[in-house]
Enzyme design. Structure first.
Site, PDB file in Angstrom:
ATOM      1  N   GLY A 665       0.818  -1.193   0.000  1.00 28.20           N
ATOM      2  CA  GLY A 665       0.000   0.000   0.000  1.00 28.20           C
ATOM      3  C   GLY A 665       0.856   1.248   0.000  1.00 28.20           C
ATOM      4  CB  CYS A 666       0.188   4.665  -1.249  1.00 31.83           C
ATOM      5  SG  CYS A 666      -1.483   4.900  -0.596  1.00 31.83           S
ATOM      6  CE1 TYR A 667      -1.311   8.350   4.301  1.00 28.46           C
ATOM      7  CE2 TYR A 667      -3.273   7.070   3.788  1.00 28.46           C
ATOM      8  CZ  TYR A 667      -2.673   8.293   4.044  1.00 28.46           C
ATOM      9  OH  TYR A 667      -3.416   9.437   4.056  1.00 28.46           O
ATOM     10  CB  ALA A 668       2.035  -0.023   3.842  1.00 30.67           C
TER      11      ALA A 668
END
Length: 880
Positions: A665-668
């Site tokens: 994921g992008c945040y991850a």
């Protein structure tokens, strides 16, 4: 088909550290050491943690190598006094780590800086003659106290970590006066009582020795710690003699760069002629040569810092300066000038075509003779004991050379002889091509030495120094599908996977390559879920990619409409069901090489199941690669799905065997890039927190307040304040780095996402609790080293801005800030001060999704990692 031979038989070869830049074990392992005490599975756990600094094969190879000898013959480690005073915790952690994998290093320490400080306080002048400390009665009395005190500090630091250690301040070194009239109470060691050391090891304790000696009558004498360590090594004949220093090795006096390897038989005489090799450096080299000349050829000296000790011991690339006797290398252009019987034996054992019986050594000799008769040339490279051999040919009228065979024994790999042989080849052949099977275990090693590559059937063709594919095609009996895009040599961009000659200029292509291009037959891509923002970015990237082309673009809403932004060929959207995808997959890679699933969470499984069913029983190299952009497989426990964050998990993505990739994921992605380098420094009793703000493109295309510009105007919306799926993903992935066996008890992170009124980009502010106080400069250096050479992670001192990073394919980490610590702070105030705050930015649609997918696909299919990823549109923030 021309093929370079295996580096080692049965796949045991040079496994380059193409995985993410290594966490030095004093960083990555400390987490395990502080979280858990010894148990029956601890050795296995720590061995797995070693894989973070090198390949599994490297680690197992070296552990087997070290554990195959008697405990007292593993390593003698000389520790300078400055290491004890300035880096005691790191030293204790490093020694504890070695002990917990069953090794018993023998430590001999000095205390020079501490002694000088005590002498100054006592008003005693430190005097030297010929570099030797004159040791009178008062000086010796203080020296005894200082040595005992420093010895005790190290032993107690080890015991606090659960490592049994035995202080040995006397009884090992027997000495006579070196020159009593000149140096007073300074000794020359005449005998070593090894029983004292071996008794400690038999009792399960690390022996910690001072360098003080005694005469047969009991008079204590001062002995230089380097000399004491050397004399001990002459008696024990260990595999490694390690000199720990704070500089992490020897440095070239002209270039200022660290010398990676010195092979004394090959380089010593030329090295002593260098104008910068004088005084202490020359003396050190002479002493090391004299020592190694008396030891078995398998012994070596490493000059390294405590922090990087594990990387030096357990990886081919090493970290400090490795010095060994080695063997002289040769390069011959006539078979009559080499020992053909020994060469034949080596090829029979290790070369796949000859060992399998497909070819014979005699027929190969005849082939070389005919080549020469036809006006061509051949070169045979090797070392004196025939542990490594390579054959390079060049046909008449050709400018490009062909590496036909390259084989090495385990001893050659462990001694880094292979890499020096490669340097000779690179010196003689400015243009070289060679071929390796796609399934070869050593692909990463070959990628590091190539400027470009091209997949041809079941093989990968590598080359350097060549700009036009038409020069290569006739040599590998292959026809390019289109004109090649040249790939210029790139300067080293990351941690090199191998060492090089200290006195020979290194080729620029050693290390991971930069934003290179590649050429060859097109790789067909099926994109399922093209309507979203990420799907659109993927289409643009594939349109500009020199190797990928779109075969299918599936979207229920857009079926029948032309695919916008794709200029390679006319293409309409289709609407493919899971069954239809399975039918296409049944045709194998001729139809689709890579499937990208850009679907919402919970939707990918039917498509994955259909592909799995269609390819059941098909060899992995024949199956298409599947890249899933949802969260459905990021927590996979079967081991079939690789987690596609290359900077942290690159080794899991290499080769077609990494057939299933879960894109993070992008945040991850941003959170892990900000947290991973600090794992070994974190206070595990306190949770790090991540405050994230994303542009509204991250909320998808389905209308909602979170992607409504009018609602977002002058607004900031928090959402999912607890238990966001990225919160669990961050902890799950970081746990695999910090402690692979503890997935049922993962690293915990506090994460709070927000959406703002800008379209794309992410800004993260991370608060990370630390076990110890660190300066902002220290933290910046940790990140700079950790991401050295990573093209898609930039490290800067300043806090990065979202608007500067939007539309870019890299992430930026910076803005390191540490609260001031005052001497009066205690308790909770001191605890609160032990933390660092930093910022991370990335584009959620690019490095957070589409760019990362392309990066993963490139690695998996065996082409340059950065192929097709545009270089920065503006000057990048320097990794200063």
């Amino acid at each position: 088909m021309i093929r370079a031979g295996r580096l080692l038989k049965n796949g045991t070869g040079i496994m380059s550290r193409i995985a993410r830049p290594a966490l030095t074990v004093s960083r990555s392992v400390q987490r395990c050491l502080y979280q858990s005490g010894p148990d029956s599975s601890e050795k296995e756990t720590i061995v797995k943690l070693l894989y973070n600094i090198g390949s599994k094969k490297e680690v197992e190879q070296y552990l087997g190598h070290f554990s195959s000898v008697e405990s007292q013959k593993f390593a003698v480690i000389k520790v300078g006094g400055a290491v004890i005073s300035d880096d005691l915790a790191t030293l204790a952690s490093a020694l504890t780590f070695l002990n917990r994998v069953g090794l018993y290093p023998i430590v001999v320490h000095g205390a020079g800086p501490q002694l000088n400080k005590r002498l100054e306080a006592a008003g005693i002048e430190a005097r030297y003659e010929d570099g030797i400390r004159i040791t009178d009665g008062p000086t010796l009395a203080i020296a005894r106290e200082v040595f005992a005190s420093e010895n005790r500090k190290l032993v107690e630091a080890l015991e606090r970590l659960g490592t049994r250690a035995r202080p040995i301040t006397s009884g090992v070194f027997v000495a006579d006066y070196l020159n009593q009239e000149k140096y007073d109470r300074v000794g020359k060691i005449v005998r070593v009582n090894r029983d004292v050391v071996e008794s400690s090891i038999r009792a399960g304790c690390l022996p910690i020795l001072t360098s003080l000696a005694e005469t047969p009558e009991g008079q204590i004498l001062n002995v230089n710690a380097d000399i004491a360590a050397g004399e001990l090594a002459r008696v024990l004949e260990p595999l490694k003699i390690v000199y720990l220093n704070e500089k992490n090795g020897l440095y070239h006096g002209t270039t200022g760069k660290r010398i990676e390897t010195i092979h004394l038989d090959e380089e010593y005489e030329d090295l002593l002629k260098e104008p910068w090799v004088r005084y202490g450096t020359k003396l050190k080299l002479k002493e090391i040569k004299e020592l190694l000349d008396t030891l078995p050829r398998s012994s070596s000296v490493a000059i390294i810092s405590a922090e990087h000790l594990h990387k030096e011991l357990f990886t081919h690339s090493g970290a400090g300066t490795l010095i060994m006797r080695g063997h002289r290398l040769f390069s011959e252009q006539d078979l009559g000038s080499v020992d053909s019987d020994r060469l034949r034996a080596l090829l029979l054992e290790l070369d796949p075509s000859i060992s399998s019986g497909r070819d014979s050594a005699a027929s190969y000799w005849q082939k070389l003779a005919q080549l020469k008769a036809d006006g061509g040339q051949y070169w045979i490279y090797g070392d004196e004991p025939y542990q490594v051999a390579a054959v390079v040919t060049r046909a008449a009228g050709q400018s490009v050379s062909v590496l036909e065979k390259f084989v090495a024994t385990k001893a050659a790999v462990l001694g880094n002889i292979t890499d020096n042989a490669w340097k000779l080849i690179a010196r003689d052949h400015p243009q070289l091509v060679w071929t390796v099977a796609r399934g070869d275990d050593n692909l990463a090693w070959h990628f590091e030495r190539a400027d470009g590559s091209w997949a041809v059937g079941e093989d990968i063709v590598f080359w350097y120094g060549i700009e036009d594919w038409t020069q290569i095609a006739p040599l590998v009996n292959a026809k390019p599908s289109k004109p090649a895009v040249s790939s210029k040599p790139a300067m080293p961009s990351g941690p090199a996977g191998s060492r090089g000659y200290s006195t020979m200029a290194r080729r620029g292509h050693i290390g991971r390559r930069g934003y290179a291009t590649a050429s060859g037959s097109p790789l067909r891509v099926g994109l399922i879920g093209a309507r979203g923002f990420t799907g659109r970015e993927l289409i643009k990237l594939i349109d500009g990619h020199p190797r990928f082309e779109l075969a299918y673009v599936s979207s229920r809403e857009l079926a029948g409409q032309p695919v916008p932004g794709y200029a390679k060929s006319p293409l309409d959207h289709v609407s493919l069901s899971a069954a239809e995808v399975g039918a296409i997959a049944r045709a194998g890679r001729q139809a689709v090489d890579v499937w990208i699933l850009a679907l919402p969470n919970g939707v990918a499984a039917p498509f994955v199941d259909a592909i799995d069913a269609a390819t059941s029983g098909v060899a992995s190299a024949e199956q298409p690669i599947v890249v899933d952009l949802s969260a459905d497989y990021r927590f996979d426990a079967t081991g079939r799905w690789a987690y596609g964050l290359p900077e942290l998990h690159r080794k899991d993505l290499v080769g077609w065997n990494a057939g299933r990739i879960a894109n993070p994921g992008c945040y991850a992605t941003g959170s892990q890039l900000g947290l991973a380098p600090l794992l070994p420094y974190m206070d595990v009793a306190r949770l790090p927190s991540v405050f994230g703000v994303s542009g509204y493109s991250g909320a998808g295309t389905k209308p909602s307040p979170k992607n409504d510009p009018a609602f977002l105007a002058d607004n900031l919306i928090p959402y999912a304040p607890v238990n966001h799926i990225h919160e669990r993903e961050i902890g799950h992935s970081l746990t695999r780095i910090a402690n692979p066996r503890a997935l049922d008890s993962p690293v915990m992170v506090q994460f709070t996402p927000h959406v703002a009124s800008f379209f794309q980009g992410i800004g993260l502010t991370l608060h990370v609790p630390l076990r110890q106080s660190m300066s902002a400069k220290d933290v910046h250096e940790v990140f700079r080293e950790f991401y050295s050479g990573e093209k898609l992670v930039h490290v800067t001192r300043d806090a990065p801005l979202v608007r500067d990073n939007a539309g870019q394919h890299y992430s930026v980490v910076g803005g390191f800030a540490v609260p001031p610590v005052s001497g009066g702070e205690t308790g909770s105030a001191s605890l609160a001060a032990r933390r660092v705050v930093l910022n991370v930015t990335l584009d959620n649609l690019l490095k957070g999704a589409a760019t990362q997918a392309i990066q993963n696909m490139n690695i998996a299919v065996g082409i340059d990692e950065y192929t097709g990823i545009p270089a920065p549109e503006q000057p990048t923030m320097s990794q200063s």
